[in-house]
Design a protein around this motif. Structure first.
Motif, PDB file in Angstrom:
ATOM      1  N   GLY A 259       0.802  -1.223   0.000  1.00 27.60           N
ATOM      2  CA  GLY A 259       0.000   0.000   0.000  1.00 27.60           C
ATOM      3  C   GLY A 259       0.835   1.272   0.000  1.00 27.60           C
ATOM      4  N   ARG A 260       2.121   1.151  -0.252  1.00 29.40           N
ATOM      5  CA  ARG A 260       2.988   2.334  -0.263  1.00 29.40           C
ATOM      6  C   ARG A 260       3.190   2.772  -1.720  1.00 29.40           C
ATOM      7  NH1 ARG A 260       5.575  -0.679   4.322  1.00 29.40           N
ATOM      8  NH2 ARG A 260       6.795  -1.831   2.782  1.00 29.40           N
ATOM      9  N   LEU A 261       2.233   3.535  -2.190  1.00 28.33           N
ATOM     10  CA  LEU A 261       2.200   3.862  -3.615  1.00 28.33           C
ATOM     11  C   LEU A 261       3.375   4.748  -4.030  1.00 28.33           C
ATOM     12  CD1 LEU A 261      -1.618   4.434  -4.247  1.00 28.33           C
ATOM     13  CD2 LEU A 261      -0.313   2.322  -4.104  1.00 28.33           C
ATOM     14  N   GLU A 262       3.763   5.653  -3.151  1.00 22.88           N
ATOM     15  CA  GLU A 262       4.842   6.565  -3.521  1.00 22.88           C
ATOM     16  C   GLU A 262       6.165   5.802  -3.694  1.00 22.88           C
ATOM     17  OE1 GLU A 262       5.176   9.977  -0.990  1.00 22.88           O
ATOM     18  OE2 GLU A 262       7.150  10.461  -1.818  1.00 22.88           O
ATOM     19  N   LEU A 263       6.414   4.889  -2.752  1.00 25.77           N
ATOM     20  CA  LEU A 263       7.646   4.092  -2.865  1.00 25.77           C
ATOM     21  C   LEU A 263       7.594   3.176  -4.081  1.00 25.77           C
ATOM     22  CD1 LEU A 263       8.354   3.174   0.876  1.00 25.77           C
ATOM     23  CD2 LEU A 263       9.620   4.768  -0.583  1.00 25.77           C
ATOM     24  N   ALA A 264       6.400   2.664  -4.359  1.00 25.90           N
ATOM     25  CA  ALA A 264       6.238   1.821  -5.544  1.00 25.90           C
ATOM     26  C   ALA A 264       6.558   2.629  -6.797  1.00 25.90           C
ATOM     27  CB  ALA A 264       4.819   1.268  -5.606  1.00 25.90           C
ATOM     28  N   GLU A 265       6.065   3.849  -6.819  1.00 23.34           N
ATOM     29  CA  GLU A 265       6.299   4.722  -7.981  1.00 23.34           C
ATOM     30  C   GLU A 265       7.792   4.987  -8.160  1.00 23.34           C
ATOM     31  OE1 GLU A 265       3.760   6.234 -10.008  1.00 23.34           O
ATOM     32  OE2 GLU A 265       5.521   6.638 -11.241  1.00 23.34           O
ATOM     33  N   ARG A 266       8.469   5.257  -7.047  1.00 28.38           N
ATOM     34  CA  ARG A 266       9.904   5.561  -7.124  1.00 28.38           C
ATOM     35  C   ARG A 266      10.694   4.354  -7.639  1.00 28.38           C
ATOM     36  NH1 ARG A 266      10.828   8.315  -1.409  1.00 28.38           N
ATOM     37  NH2 ARG A 266      12.943   7.578  -1.722  1.00 28.38           N
ATOM     38  N   ALA A 267      10.329   3.182  -7.131  1.00 25.41           N
ATOM     39  CA  ALA A 267      11.042   1.970  -7.581  1.00 25.41           C
ATOM     40  C   ALA A 267      10.787   1.722  -9.062  1.00 25.41           C
ATOM     41  CB  ALA A 267      10.595   0.772  -6.746  1.00 25.41           C
ATOM     42  N   LEU A 268       9.558   1.956  -9.459  1.00 28.43           N
ATOM     43  CA  LEU A 268       9.183   1.755 -10.857  1.00 28.43           C
ATOM     44  C   LEU A 268       9.963   2.705 -11.757  1.00 28.43           C
ATOM     45  CD1 LEU A 268       7.108   0.031 -12.394  1.00 28.43           C
ATOM     46  CD2 LEU A 268       5.527   1.931 -12.228  1.00 28.43           C
ATOM     47  N   GLN A 269      10.060   3.947 -11.352  1.00 29.80           N
ATOM     48  CA  GLN A 269      10.796   4.934 -12.152  1.00 29.80           C
ATOM     49  C   GLN A 269      12.281   4.563 -12.207  1.00 29.80           C
ATOM     50  OE1 GLN A 269       9.336   7.075 -14.014  1.00 29.80           O
ATOM     51  NE2 GLN A 269       7.318   6.600 -13.132  1.00 29.80           N
ATOM     52  N   ALA A 270      12.801   4.093 -11.077  1.00 30.16           N
ATOM     53  CA  ALA A 270      14.221   3.742 -11.035  1.00 30.16           C
ATOM     54  C   ALA A 270      14.527   2.549 -11.932  1.00 30.16           C
ATOM     55  CB  ALA A 270      14.643   3.429  -9.602  1.00 30.16           C
ATOM     56  N   ALA A 271      13.532   1.705 -12.135  1.00 32.37           N
ATOM     57  CA  ALA A 271      13.745   0.513 -12.979  1.00 32.37           C
ATOM     58  C   ALA A 271      13.977   0.909 -14.427  1.00 32.37           C
ATOM     59  CB  ALA A 271      12.561  -0.431 -12.865  1.00 32.37           C
ATOM     60  N   GLY A 272      13.468   2.057 -14.817  1.00 34.87           N
ATOM     61  CA  GLY A 272      13.664   2.528 -16.178  1.00 34.87           C
ATOM     62  C   GLY A 272      12.813   1.772 -17.173  1.00 34.87           C
ATOM     63  N   SER A 273      13.069   2.037 -18.427  1.00 31.44           N
ATOM     64  CA  SER A 273      12.295   1.406 -19.487  1.00 31.44           C
ATOM     65  C   SER A 273      12.889   0.033 -19.779  1.00 31.44           C
ATOM     66  CB  SER A 273      12.360   2.288 -20.735  1.00 31.44           C
ATOM     67  OG  SER A 273      11.596   1.716 -21.739  1.00 31.44           O
ATOM     68  N   THR A 274      12.050  -0.972 -19.759  1.00 29.17           N
ATOM     69  CA  THR A 274      12.537  -2.337 -19.952  1.00 29.17           C
ATOM     70  C   THR A 274      11.419  -3.182 -20.540  1.00 29.17           C
ATOM     71  OG1 THR A 274      13.061  -4.350 -18.734  1.00 29.17           O
ATOM     72  CG2 THR A 274      12.077  -2.601 -17.468  1.00 29.17           C
ATOM     73  N   ASN A 275      11.797  -4.279 -21.188  1.00 28.09           N
ATOM     74  CA  ASN A 275      10.784  -5.170 -21.770  1.00 28.09           C
ATOM     75  C   ASN A 275      10.269  -6.185 -20.764  1.00 28.09           C
ATOM     76  OD1 ASN A 275      10.971  -4.013 -24.305  1.00 28.09           O
ATOM     77  ND2 ASN A 275      12.761  -5.285 -24.827  1.00 28.09           N
ATOM     78  N   ASP A 276      10.739  -6.111 -19.531  1.00 29.86           N
ATOM     79  CA  ASP A 276      10.329  -7.071 -18.506  1.00 29.86           C
ATOM     80  C   ASP A 276       8.797  -7.051 -18.366  1.00 29.86           C
ATOM     81  OD1 ASP A 276       9.818  -8.380 -16.052  1.00 29.86           O
ATOM     82  OD2 ASP A 276      11.854  -7.911 -15.376  1.00 29.86           O
TER      83      ASP A 276
ATOM     84  N   ARG B  24      -1.227  -1.953 -12.469  1.00 27.39           N
ATOM     85  CA  ARG B  24      -1.781  -2.046 -11.106  1.00 27.39           C
ATOM     86  C   ARG B  24      -1.602  -0.715 -10.370  1.00 27.39           C
ATOM     87  NH1 ARG B  24      -0.127  -7.737 -11.036  1.00 27.39           N
ATOM     88  NH2 ARG B  24      -2.054  -8.953 -10.854  1.00 27.39           N
ATOM     89  N   LEU B  25      -0.405  -0.144 -10.529  1.00 28.61           N
ATOM     90  CA  LEU B  25      -0.111   1.089  -9.795  1.00 28.61           C
ATOM     91  C   LEU B  25      -0.994   2.234 -10.296  1.00 28.61           C
ATOM     92  CD1 LEU B  25       1.572   2.570  -7.707  1.00 28.61           C
ATOM     93  CD2 LEU B  25       3.326   2.941  -9.445  1.00 28.61           C
ATOM     94  N   ARG B  26      -1.092   2.356 -11.609  1.00 29.41           N
ATOM     95  CA  ARG B  26      -1.941   3.435 -12.126  1.00 29.41           C
ATOM     96  C   ARG B  26      -3.395   3.218 -11.723  1.00 29.41           C
ATOM     97  NH1 ARG B  26       2.159   5.361 -11.946  1.00 29.41           N
ATOM     98  NH2 ARG B  26       3.580   5.860 -13.650  1.00 29.41           N
ATOM     99  N   GLY B  27      -3.802   1.966 -11.712  1.00 32.61           N
ATOM    100  CA  GLY B  27      -5.166   1.664 -11.239  1.00 32.61           C
ATOM    101  C   GLY B  27      -5.345   2.091  -9.799  1.00 32.61           C
ATOM    102  N   ALA B  28      -4.366   1.771  -8.979  1.00 31.28           N
ATOM    103  CA  ALA B  28      -4.457   2.122  -7.555  1.00 31.28           C
ATOM    104  C   ALA B  28      -4.395   3.631  -7.365  1.00 31.28           C
ATOM    105  CB  ALA B  28      -3.312   1.458  -6.787  1.00 31.28           C
ATOM    106  N   GLN B  29      -3.705   4.313  -8.277  1.00 29.43           N
ATOM    107  CA  GLN B  29      -3.592   5.771  -8.182  1.00 29.43           C
ATOM    108  C   GLN B  29      -4.799   6.479  -8.798  1.00 29.43           C
ATOM    109  OE1 GLN B  29       0.101   5.941 -10.332  1.00 29.43           O
ATOM    110  NE2 GLN B  29       1.345   6.294  -8.474  1.00 29.43           N
TER     111      GLN B  29
END
Lengths: 304, 515
Positions: A141-158, A167-172
């Protein structure tokens, strides 16, 4: 060398194909053919019990299958056999196990330990780890930390990136942005991701696209039957088909997601007692996955 | 389910525990190759042979191999983070029924000195020309260490002993603390012999004695030759003269080294399931013995404060019979074997009952040493409860690496005992238990190619199969004749390792090797 040769003859291990066999098991796991993967990993483990990769493969298979005590045993052996020397993959499996049993904070600890194992230039695995961290922060439930980790991951095909983003955008509450993210990519998405997209967008057309794609792969191991059962039990309004699919899938594996889908399908078919009992068993594993908890709440089943 | 989370939460911290120690020694499993403090070198179990009316069993667990006695300034204390255990199965299920646990506590008493032990006879004070601020006459070097209370014993270890029986833990105490004997640093610093003699403790449990300390490595073997793909200096067959001699014709590779030994002597009645001294033909007479070392799963590093251990124990090593993990278990199985429980040893049965070692010897001698066909049921008495060790009718139990001891067999007086134990017609020797002077290298070789515990197989040649050996027949140091039986550690100052090239150590030619 003679001793080694004799040993190899004795136990029937062909060292030259050992790595190839691991690769084959990883392929089975990627295809979600857990039962075949487990059988082969067990054989591998019997032939070379000091090799921790076999325990990792076993643990992954058991996690996918929903055999959590077996997964725990394999992980514990993996940990005990390499005191002070866990590798990246070992930490990641431990993290996924902890997530499955509801220990999100412990899972994040393991992610941190996995990151220590990474070389600075190993960007691909670092990205995956950050995406997984984002996924765990989202569960917590820590959306801000999730966002930061997601941004740090960068663009990837994973594939984890698109799922976590949706999921995050849905939760936001940023549904429009979620749709923008996948624009032009929908043809490349797995039906499981299409279901997620449909859930976020609540767009009937996207549900239809998901249903069509999911039914095409129903008989494969890498299917979207859990999502299909959830869809039919809810928006799709075909409860008996939901139950048929959920029962068939739960005969193949019994991880928390599959059993949750079965509980939801049972509930949709007014088989309330069995539904609640099934859901109680799911929660007894310890899972704290928000979507599972939401279904449990609808049934009036509370986590202990 | 909560239990899983707890277990794995603890497991996480294993990786913070990381106690790597690097040293060259004859370690048998990869995991103990990097954790030699937890490495078990030998387990002994035998009926005490130092007289007395009460039949007793001596149990000895040796750890931390190939200690160089001169390797100061810190030497080789027991590891306070390790749980040392000697376990006994007395109902044939390969699960412990009686356990003796040993934990050590280390005290540093000379924090300003550069080495942990110091002393000279009479002590040494600052001389008249001592520069200020140290006044002449100020004690500088403490007197020679002759007791555990002496000031020069800067690193002092005490230990606790706990007996666990039927799930109940009972402290085994003495009239004071139990001290562990330190390394034999040298004749100026300490009177090692006096410390050794003072370190055998009678306890408040009747007929129970304990001892712990650094002692001579009681094992002997042509180690370098053995692992040069059986290129031992005498291979494979001993002459009758060599076989009969109580001396060495090849170098004892562990001569001059020490190990840490834990010994406990208990009455037989404390070990058997009936609580009685059973006759040898009783199905309740035979016990299974093994030793283990374990570390806590959780270590919290709190620098600059000391680390703290907690959580459950994770077994690092176990040992029952000698040389099982060393020369029978395959390299890809050794860690799992070390960390698993004896009751699960069926997974290693192929190594026990079709030993690769036998096939290697057969191949290296181009078939001159014939071997039996598998399954090697003749070896079952070593890995199950079976005659000639256990009485007929004893439940065999699962295949398990336990050192089996028929407690009903009276000890053989040392003067008439055979280094070849049961194979030498001495019923109180290996593989019926194991005494310090049992030549388990020769015995293991003969057992593995012989079929000699049952009727010899067709093709067995007593002049070949029955005479295998490495030419190292005895230890380099005399054993004591009373509890704890182990010998004095070599002097750190004057130790010597006997080398193959020394006069006499020429593979049996000329005079025997020095001992």
């Amino acid at each position: 060398m003679l001793i080694l040769l004799a040993l190899l003859l004795q136990v029937g291990v062909d060292a030259s194909t050992f790595d190839a066999r691991k690769t084959a098991i990883r392929r089975l796991l990627a295809d979600r053919d857990f039962s075949a993967a487990i059988e082969r990993a067990k054989t591998l483990n019997r032939e070379w019990p000091d090799d921790i990769a076999a325990y990792q493969l076993l643990a992954e298979g058991h996690l996918g299958m929903g055999d959590y005590p077996d997964a725990e045993r394999a992980i514990q052996w993996m940990l005990d056999l390499r005191i002070g020397k866990a590798d990246f993959q070992g930490w990641l499996i431990l993290s996924r196990f902890r997530e499955a049993v509801g220990d999100t904070e412990g899972a994040l600890d393991a992610v941190n330990m996995a990151s220590v194992q990474l070389a600075a230039e190993d960007q691909s695995r670092r990205s995956h780890l950050l995406l997984y961290a984002a996924h765990l922060q989202l569960l917590a439930g820590r959306l801000e930390l999730a966002e930061r980790a997601l941004q740090a991951a960068g663009s990837t095909n994973d594939p984890l990136r698109i799922e976590t983003l949706l999921r995050l955008r849905g939760a936001q509450g940023k549904r429009a942005e979620a749709l923008r993210i996948v624009r032009g990519q929908e043809g490349a998405l797995h039906p499981r991701q299409l279901f997620l997209l449909a859930e976020v967008s609540r767009d009937p057309g996207r549900y239809t696209a998901f249903e069509k794609a999911a039914r095409e792969i129903m008989k494969t191991t890498d299917n979207a039957n859990v999502e299909l059962a959830l869809y039919y039990a809810g928006t799709g309004n075909r409860p008996s088909e939901a139950l048929r699919i959920a029962r068939a899938e739960s005969a193949r594996r019994h991880d928390v997601s599959t059993m949750c889908a079965l509980a939801v399908a049972l509930f949709a078919n007014r088989q309330t007692m069995e539904a609640k009992s099934t859901m109680r068993n799911v929660l007894a594993v310890g899972t704290r996955h928000p979507e599972i908890l939401r279904h449990a709440n609808r049934m009036g089943v509370k986590p202990r | 389910m909560q239990m899983w989370k707890n277990t794995l939460a603890v497991s996480l911290a294993i990786f913070m525990a990381a106690p790597p120690n690097f040293a060259a020694n004859h370690r048998e499993a990869p995991i103990t190759a990097i954790d030699h403090k937890a490495d078990i070198t030998d387990v002994f179990a035998f009926r005490s042979y130092d007289g007395g009316a009460t039949p007793r069993v001596t149990l000895i667990l040796c750890v931390d191999p190939l200690q160089e006695p001169g390797n100061g300034p810190n030497y080789f204390p027991f590891d306070s983070d390790i749980l040392y255990e000697i376990k006994i199965d007395n109902n044939n299920d390969a699960v412990e029924d009686v356990v003796f646990q040993f934990r050590f506590n280390t005290e540093q008493r000379l924090p300003n000195l550069f080495q942990v032990y110091a002393g000279v006879p009479g002590g040494a004070n600052a001389p008249p020309n001592s520069p200020p601020p140290v006044a002449p006459g100020t004690p500088i070097v403490p007197p020679q260490i002759t007791s555990f209370s002496d000031a020069g014993l800067g690193q002092r270890q005490t230990y606790s002993v706990t007996m666990v029986k039927a799930g109940v833990s009972t402290a085994v105490n003495g009239s004071g603390p139990f001290y562990a004997v330190p390394e034999n640093v040298g004749p100026r610093t300490m009177n090692y012999n006096a410390l050794f003699n003072a370190a055998t403790y009678t306890t408040n449990t009747p007929n129970v004695k304990v001892f712990a300390g650094t002692v001579d490595d009681p094992f002997w073997i042509d180690l370098g030759g053995a692992f040069d793909t059986f290129n031992t200096h005498i291979f494979p067959v001993l002459s009758p003269a060599h076989d009969a001699a109580s001396t060495n014709f090849a170098a004892d590779f562990v001569s001059g080294y020490s190990v840490n030994a834990i010994a406990i002597e208990v009455p037989v009645t404390m070990l058997t399931r009936t609580g009685a001294v059973e006759p040898a033909n009783s199905t309740a007479a035979t016990i299974g013995v093994w030793g283990t070392t374990s570390r806590a799963r959780l270590t919290t590093r709190r620098a600059p404060l000391p680390a703290v251990n907690s959580g459950s124990w994770s077994q690092i090593q176990r040992m029952g019979n000698p040389l099982i993990n060393e020369v029978l278990i395959g390299t890809g199985f050794k860690d799992r074997f070390s960390m698993d429980q004896p009751k699960n040893d069926i997974q290693f049965a192929n190594f026990f009952l079709d030993p690769t070692l036998a096939r290697v010897i057969n191949a290296l001698t181009a078939g001159a040493v014939a071997i039996p066909s598998p399954p090697r049921n003749d070896l079952l008495p070593v890995v199950t409860y079976a005659p000639p060790i256990a009485a007929a009718g004893t439940p065999a139990g699962p295949i398990a690496d336990l050192l089996r001891l028929n407690t009903g067999v009276a000890p053989t007086p040392p003067a008439t005992a055979s280094r070849l134990g049961l194979l030498g017609g001495d019923p109180a020797g290996f593989p019926n238990g194991r005494r310090l002077f049992d030549d388990v290298t020769d015995l293991a070789l003969r057992l593995v190619v012989g079929g000699v515990l049952a009727a010899p197989f067709p093709g067995y040649n007593p002049a070949i199969n029955g005479m295998l050996g490495d030419g190292v027949n005895v230890n380099d140091t005399a054993y004591r004749t009373t509890f704890p039986y182990v010998g004095n550690a070599p002097s750190g100052r004057d130790r010597r390792h006997i080398d193959p090239g020394e006069p006499g150590c020429t593979a049996g030619a000329g005079l025997p090797c020095p001992i």
